[in-house]
Design a protein around this motif. Structure first.
Motif, short mmCIF file in Angstrom:
data_model
loop_
_atom_site.label_atom_id
_atom_site.label_comp_id
_atom_site.label_asym_id
_atom_site.label_seq_id
_atom_site.Cartn_x
_atom_site.Cartn_y
_atom_site.Cartn_z
N GLY A 54 0.78 -1.23 0.00
CA GLY A 54 0.00 0.00 0.00
C GLY A 54 0.81 1.28 0.00
N VAL A 55 2.14 1.17 -0.05
CA VAL A 55 3.01 2.35 -0.03
C VAL A 55 3.65 2.52 -1.40
N GLU A 56 3.60 3.74 -1.95
CA GLU A 56 4.25 4.01 -3.23
C GLU A 56 5.74 4.23 -2.99
N VAL A 57 6.56 3.48 -3.75
CA VAL A 57 8.01 3.56 -3.61
C VAL A 57 8.59 4.21 -4.86
N PRO A 58 9.31 5.34 -4.76
CA PRO A 58 9.93 5.95 -5.94
C PRO A 58 10.88 4.96 -6.61
N ALA A 59 10.82 4.90 -7.95
CA ALA A 59 11.62 3.90 -8.66
C ALA A 59 12.47 4.53 -9.77
N ASP A 60 11.83 5.12 -10.79
CA ASP A 60 12.54 5.65 -11.96
C ASP A 60 13.46 4.59 -12.56
N LEU A 61 12.86 3.46 -12.94
CA LEU A 61 13.59 2.32 -13.48
C LEU A 61 13.13 2.00 -14.89
N LEU A 62 14.05 1.51 -15.70
CA LEU A 62 13.73 1.02 -17.04
C LEU A 62 13.54 -0.49 -16.95
N LEU A 63 12.34 -0.97 -17.29
CA LEU A 63 12.06 -2.40 -17.25
C LEU A 63 12.35 -3.02 -18.60
N LEU A 64 13.20 -4.06 -18.60
CA LEU A 64 13.53 -4.81 -19.81
C LEU A 64 12.85 -6.17 -19.72
N HIS A 65 11.94 -6.42 -20.64
CA HIS A 65 11.21 -7.68 -20.65
C HIS A 65 11.84 -8.60 -21.70
N GLY A 66 12.42 -9.69 -21.25
CA GLY A 66 13.01 -10.68 -22.14
C GLY A 66 12.72 -12.05 -21.60
N GLU A 67 13.76 -12.87 -21.44
CA GLU A 67 13.58 -14.17 -20.80
C GLU A 67 13.15 -14.00 -19.35
N ASP A 68 13.56 -12.90 -18.73
CA ASP A 68 13.07 -12.52 -17.42
C ASP A 68 12.87 -11.01 -17.42
N ARG A 69 12.43 -10.47 -16.28
CA ARG A 69 12.19 -9.04 -16.18
C ARG A 69 13.32 -8.41 -15.39
#
Length: 200
Positions: A54-69
């Motif tokens: 229930g808590v928003e955590v700052p991330a600013d991440l680039l997600l790469l979807h391939g064989e895994d995330r």
């Protein structure tokens, strides 16, 4: 993918990114381009925040979807975090099924990957005629083909090949020298099923 200016920041959008990805720094732009040209990456997305209990955590991440995330964080562009925030971020990533990969400037600036990706990316808006596209696909129908052989058999220049790489239709390992011996492959992504219409 195409570079566009939205609001006050530059963003990238294209075949692998359904939503524009904000460019946090020049180095981050290179990292996004490299991921865009990596045949092993199927999809890209940018995550500003993650939710954990229930808590928003700052991330600013680039997600790469391939064989895994993989959640890629560029060290020069990451927000400042306290120890509690780091712990919450790692827990939120674990719950989402993603693993964190931190990259330094040295990782992004490895050669010849950096120069190759910049060179290929310069052709992202080049026009590719349908006949030329079909000729390349036909030449790659039996598997990987060397770049020099592909160009000679199709009678095409590098710009056309590079444009199809940017469109995620063909690919190559751009960490290798970009010469006539580089192996080019056809990329076939599985079709994404369309969402069923809600009952009326």
């Amino acid at each position: 993918m195409r570079l566009e200016r939205l609001s006050w920041t530059e963003k990238l959008s294209g075949p692998k990114a359904r939503r524009p990805i904000p460019i946090l720094s020049p180095l981050f732009r290179d990292a996004v381009i490299q991921a865009s040209l990596n045949p092993r990456v199927r999809k890209l997305s940018f995550v500003r925040t993650l939710c954990f209990r229930g808590v928003e955590v700052p991330a600013d991440l680039l997600l790469l979807h391939g064989e895994d995330r993989v959640a890629m964080e560029l060290l020069d562009a990451r927000p400042l975090r306290g120890l509690d925030e780091i712990g919450m971020l790692l827990l939120a990533l674990e719950r989402s099924g993603s693993r964190l990969r931190q990259m330094s400037a040295r990782d992004v600036e490895q050669e010849p990957l950096l120069s190759n990706c910049r060179l290929v990316w310069n052709s992202r808006d080049a026009e590719v005629h349908r006949a030329d596209r079909h000729a390349i696909f036909a030449a790659l129908g039996q598997g990987a083909t060397k770049l020099g052989e592909l160009r000679r058999s199709c009678g095409l220049g590098c710009e056309t090949v590079h444009a199809l790489m940017c469109a995620d239709l063909i690919g190559a390992d751009l960490s290798l020298p970009l010469n006539d011996d580089l192996a080019i492959v056809r990329i076939r992504r599985p079709a994404v099923p369309r969402a069923a219409s809600p009952p009326r």
